[in-house]
Design a protein around this motif. Structure first.
Motif, PDB file in Angstrom:
ATOM      1  N   SER A  42       0.833  -1.217   0.000  1.00 41.58           N
ATOM      2  CA  SER A  42       0.000   0.000   0.000  1.00 41.58           C
ATOM      3  C   SER A  42       0.861   1.259   0.000  1.00 41.58           C
ATOM      4  CB  SER A  42      -0.920   0.007   1.223  1.00 41.58           C
ATOM      5  OG  SER A  42      -1.898  -0.985   1.100  1.00 41.58           O
ATOM      6  N   GLN A  43       1.936   1.242   0.779  1.00 39.54           N
ATOM      7  CA  GLN A  43       2.853   2.394   0.824  1.00 39.54           C
ATOM      8  C   GLN A  43       3.453   2.668  -0.545  1.00 39.54           C
ATOM      9  OE1 GLN A  43       5.673   1.335   3.860  1.00 39.54           O
ATOM     10  NE2 GLN A  43       4.189   1.610   5.527  1.00 39.54           N
ATOM     11  N   GLN A  44       3.846   1.612  -1.248  1.00 39.62           N
ATOM     12  CA  GLN A  44       4.449   1.776  -2.574  1.00 39.62           C
ATOM     13  C   GLN A  44       3.419   2.242  -3.599  1.00 39.62           C
ATOM     14  OE1 GLN A  44       7.698   1.804  -3.005  1.00 39.62           O
ATOM     15  NE2 GLN A  44       7.850   1.320  -0.826  1.00 39.62           N
ATOM     16  N   ILE A  45       2.188   1.769  -3.476  1.00 34.67           N
ATOM     17  CA  ILE A  45       1.112   2.246  -4.364  1.00 34.67           C
ATOM     18  C   ILE A  45       0.882   3.735  -4.129  1.00 34.67           C
ATOM     19  CG2 ILE A  45      -1.390   2.154  -4.793  1.00 34.67           C
ATOM     20  CD1 ILE A  45      -1.205  -0.909  -4.348  1.00 34.67           C
ATOM     21  N   ASN A  46       0.870   4.144  -2.860  1.00 35.04           N
ATOM     22  CA  ASN A  46       0.703   5.568  -2.521  1.00 35.04           C
ATOM     23  C   ASN A  46       1.865   6.400  -3.063  1.00 35.04           C
ATOM     24  OD1 ASN A  46      -1.686   5.044  -1.183  1.00 35.04           O
ATOM     25  ND2 ASN A  46      -0.734   4.907   0.827  1.00 35.04           N
ATOM     26  N   TYR A  47       3.062   5.811  -3.028  1.00 30.28           N
ATOM     27  CA  TYR A  47       4.249   6.504  -3.546  1.00 30.28           C
ATOM     28  C   TYR A  47       4.125   6.707  -5.062  1.00 30.28           C
ATOM     29  CZ  TYR A  47       9.167   7.664  -4.273  1.00 30.28           C
ATOM     30  OH  TYR A  47      10.335   8.302  -4.624  1.00 30.28           O
ATOM     31  N   ILE A  48       3.635   5.681  -5.755  1.00 29.90           N
ATOM     32  CA  ILE A  48       3.400   5.778  -7.203  1.00 29.90           C
ATOM     33  C   ILE A  48       2.387   6.893  -7.490  1.00 29.90           C
ATOM     34  CG2 ILE A  48       2.257   4.610  -9.149  1.00 29.90           C
ATOM     35  CD1 ILE A  48       3.629   2.004  -8.209  1.00 29.90           C
ATOM     36  N   GLN A  49       1.300   6.895  -6.724  1.00 27.97           N
ATOM     37  CA  GLN A  49       0.260   7.906  -6.920  1.00 27.97           C
ATOM     38  C   GLN A  49       0.793   9.319  -6.662  1.00 27.97           C
ATOM     39  OE1 GLN A  49      -3.427   7.044  -7.662  1.00 27.97           O
ATOM     40  NE2 GLN A  49      -1.989   5.605  -8.541  1.00 27.97           N
ATOM     41  N   ALA A  50       1.623   9.465  -5.641  1.00 27.32           N
ATOM     42  CA  ALA A  50       2.208  10.775  -5.316  1.00 27.32           C
ATOM     43  C   ALA A  50       3.108  11.260  -6.447  1.00 27.32           C
ATOM     44  CB  ALA A  50       2.995  10.694  -4.011  1.00 27.32           C
ATOM     45  N   LEU A  87       8.951   2.964 -11.279  1.00 27.43           N
ATOM     46  CA  LEU A  87       9.397   1.607 -11.619  1.00 27.43           C
ATOM     47  C   LEU A  87       9.984   0.904 -10.401  1.00 27.43           C
ATOM     48  CD1 LEU A  87      11.030   2.175 -15.126  1.00 27.43           C
ATOM     49  CD2 LEU A  87       9.163   0.574 -14.634  1.00 27.43           C
ATOM     50  N   ASP A  88      10.787   1.640  -9.624  1.00 27.25           N
ATOM     51  CA  ASP A  88      11.371   1.080  -8.391  1.00 27.25           C
ATOM     52  C   ASP A  88      10.273   0.680  -7.411  1.00 27.25           C
ATOM     53  OD1 ASP A  88      13.929   1.432  -9.345  1.00 27.25           O
ATOM     54  OD2 ASP A  88      14.309   3.297  -8.252  1.00 27.25           O
ATOM     55  N   ALA A  89       9.264   1.534  -7.294  1.00 28.72           N
ATOM     56  CA  ALA A  89       8.139   1.236  -6.395  1.00 28.72           C
ATOM     57  C   ALA A  89       7.399  -0.020  -6.862  1.00 28.72           C
ATOM     58  CB  ALA A  89       7.181   2.423  -6.323  1.00 28.72           C
ATOM     59  N   ALA A  90       7.226  -0.163  -8.188  1.00 31.14           N
ATOM     60  CA  ALA A  90       6.569  -1.355  -8.743  1.00 31.14           C
ATOM     61  C   ALA A  90       7.390  -2.607  -8.433  1.00 31.14           C
ATOM     62  CB  ALA A  90       6.380  -1.204 -10.250  1.00 31.14           C
ATOM     63  N   ASP A  91       8.721  -2.497  -8.492  1.00 28.77           N
ATOM     64  CA  ASP A  91       9.600  -3.626  -8.157  1.00 28.77           C
ATOM     65  C   ASP A  91       9.444  -4.023  -6.687  1.00 28.77           C
ATOM     66  OD1 ASP A  91      10.596  -3.792 -10.716  1.00 28.77           O
ATOM     67  OD2 ASP A  91      12.400  -2.609 -10.300  1.00 28.77           O
ATOM     68  N   LYS A  92       9.318  -3.022  -5.808  1.00 29.05           N
ATOM     69  CA  LYS A  92       9.133  -3.300  -4.379  1.00 29.05           C
ATOM     70  C   LYS A  92       7.784  -3.963  -4.125  1.00 29.05           C
ATOM     71  CE  LYS A  92      12.239   0.304  -2.776  1.00 29.05           C
ATOM     72  NZ  LYS A  92      12.363   1.671  -2.252  1.00 29.05           N
ATOM     73  N   ILE A  93       6.778  -3.540  -4.875  1.00 31.18           N
ATOM     74  CA  ILE A  93       5.459  -4.176  -4.762  1.00 31.18           C
ATOM     75  C   ILE A  93       5.582  -5.649  -5.150  1.00 31.18           C
ATOM     76  CG2 ILE A  93       3.126  -4.312  -5.759  1.00 31.18           C
ATOM     77  CD1 ILE A  93       3.223  -1.235  -6.018  1.00 31.18           C
ATOM     78  N   GLU A  95       8.231  -7.582  -5.041  1.00 29.31           N
ATOM     79  CA  GLU A  95       8.972  -8.313  -3.997  1.00 29.31           C
ATOM     80  C   GLU A  95       8.047  -8.675  -2.836  1.00 29.31           C
ATOM     81  OE1 GLU A  95      12.285  -5.922  -2.791  1.00 29.31           O
ATOM     82  OE2 GLU A  95      13.148  -5.879  -4.815  1.00 29.31           O
ATOM     83  N   ASN A  96       7.272  -7.697  -2.382  1.00 27.72           N
ATOM     84  CA  ASN A  96       6.367  -7.946  -1.255  1.00 27.72           C
ATOM     85  C   ASN A  96       5.198  -8.830  -1.652  1.00 27.72           C
ATOM     86  OD1 ASN A  96       7.007  -6.280   1.393  1.00 27.72           O
ATOM     87  ND2 ASN A  96       7.743  -5.117  -0.358  1.00 27.72           N
ATOM     88  N   LEU A  97       4.856  -8.815  -2.932  1.00 23.06           N
ATOM     89  CA  LEU A  97       3.813  -9.713  -3.426  1.00 23.06           C
ATOM     90  C   LEU A  97       4.276 -11.160  -3.307  1.00 23.06           C
ATOM     91  CD1 LEU A  97       1.061 -10.118  -4.792  1.00 23.06           C
ATOM     92  CD2 LEU A  97       2.191  -9.811  -6.993  1.00 23.06           C
ATOM     93  N   ASP A  98       5.549 -11.409  -3.655  1.00 28.70           N
ATOM     94  CA  ASP A  98       6.119 -12.757  -3.512  1.00 28.70           C
ATOM     95  C   ASP A  98       6.075 -13.203  -2.053  1.00 28.70           C
ATOM     96  OD1 ASP A  98       6.637 -12.956  -6.215  1.00 28.70           O
ATOM     97  OD2 ASP A  98       8.714 -12.297  -6.054  1.00 28.70           O
ATOM     98  N   ALA A  99       6.398 -12.281  -1.140  1.00 24.77           N
ATOM     99  CA  ALA A  99       6.363 -12.586   0.294  1.00 24.77           C
ATOM    100  C   ALA A  99       4.936 -12.877   0.749  1.00 24.77           C
ATOM    101  CB  ALA A  99       6.952 -11.427   1.093  1.00 24.77           C
ATOM    102  N   LEU A 100       3.976 -12.091   0.237  1.00 26.48           N
ATOM    103  CA  LEU A 100       2.569 -12.294   0.592  1.00 26.48           C
ATOM    104  C   LEU A 100       2.077 -13.660   0.115  1.00 26.48           C
ATOM    105  CD1 LEU A 100      -0.088 -11.192   1.768  1.00 26.48           C
ATOM    106  CD2 LEU A 100      -0.539 -10.142  -0.466  1.00 26.48           C
ATOM    107  N   LYS A 101       2.493 -14.048  -1.089  1.00 25.83           N
ATOM    108  CA  LYS A 101       2.118 -15.369  -1.618  1.00 25.83           C
ATOM    109  C   LYS A 101       2.639 -16.476  -0.705  1.00 25.83           C
ATOM    110  CE  LYS A 101       2.183 -14.209  -6.564  1.00 25.83           C
ATOM    111  NZ  LYS A 101       2.926 -14.390  -7.827  1.00 25.83           N
ATOM    112  N   GLU A 102       3.901 -16.360  -0.309  1.00 22.62           N
ATOM    113  CA  GLU A 102       4.531 -17.367   0.548  1.00 22.62           C
ATOM    114  C   GLU A 102       3.840 -17.428   1.909  1.00 22.62           C
ATOM    115  OE1 GLU A 102       8.899 -18.192   2.484  1.00 22.62           O
ATOM    116  OE2 GLU A 102       8.815 -17.125   0.569  1.00 22.62           O
TER     117      GLU A 102
END
Length: 197
Positions: A42-50, A87-93, A95-102
């Motif tokens: 969510s933080q990274q999505i907000n960063y993208i929006q900002a 793009l960096d924020a999307a990469d962080k999303i 990474e955390n998506l992989d963690a969420l899946k696990e």
């Protein structure tokens, strides 16, 4: 002999009790991990929006500093820096998506809807990420084309219309995603409360 049997029974009950306590603690930690994953996403999505909010100003600043648009799309252009940060924020999303899946697959839960809610949110994040990456790729091509010799007013208008349409689509996906994230947060809270009972 009877006392020995009772002692063994007590030890076994104690061992089962400790095991249950340990498993309960693992569940709580895992659902806490899922909350952390979602919060970071969510933080990274907000960063993208900002960054999207400042994109118009960055674009205008690039035009003001170089009216011929020769630097548009280059690394030192403000729009390029803005794009790279997103793009960096999307990469962080990702990474955390992989963690969420696990974490979703590892968490022990008696509630089948809990994992289903998480998997549904994961799919929505994947859809949004795919669309947003495609949008950023098109955006980058657009900046490169403006710096090219063949750029015309028609190129500018047609491409900006296309980008605006794609951006609207990703925003609609994001609105749906935000609702799913809220539902998952609520599900995690219920799961934590159930584990603490």
């Amino acid at each position: 002999m009877r006392k020995k049997g009772e002692m063994m029974k007590k030890r076994l009950l104690l061992l089962i009790g400790v095991s249950t306590l340990f498993l309960g603690a693992c569940d709580s930690v895992k659902s806490g991990d899922m909350r952390s994953d979602i919060d970071t996403i969510s933080q990274q999505i907000n960063y993208i929006q900002a960054n999207e909010q400042t994109l118009q100003k960055d674009f205008e600043a690039d035009i003001a500093s170089n009216p011929e648009l020769e630097t548009m799309g280059k690394e030192n252009a403000r729009v390029s820096k803005n794009l790279n940060e997103r793009l960096d924020a999307a990469d962080k999303i990702s990474e955390n998506l992989d963690a969420l899946k696990e974490d979703t697959e590892q968490v022990e839960s008696q509630n089948s809807m809990f994992k289903s809610t998480s998997r549904d949110t994961i799919r929505a994040i994947e859809t949004y990420l795919k669309s947003y990456r495609e949008l950023m790729n098109e955006e980058n091509k657009y900046y490169q084309s403006l710096a090219g010799d063949k750029a015309t007013a028609a190129t500018f208008e047609d491409t900006i219309d296309d980008l605006n349409f794609k951006h609207k689509e990703t925003q609609e996906q994001l609105n749906k995603l935000q609702k799913k994230i809220d539902h998952l947060r609520e599900a995690i809270t219920r799961e934590e409360e159930a584990n603490n009972e």
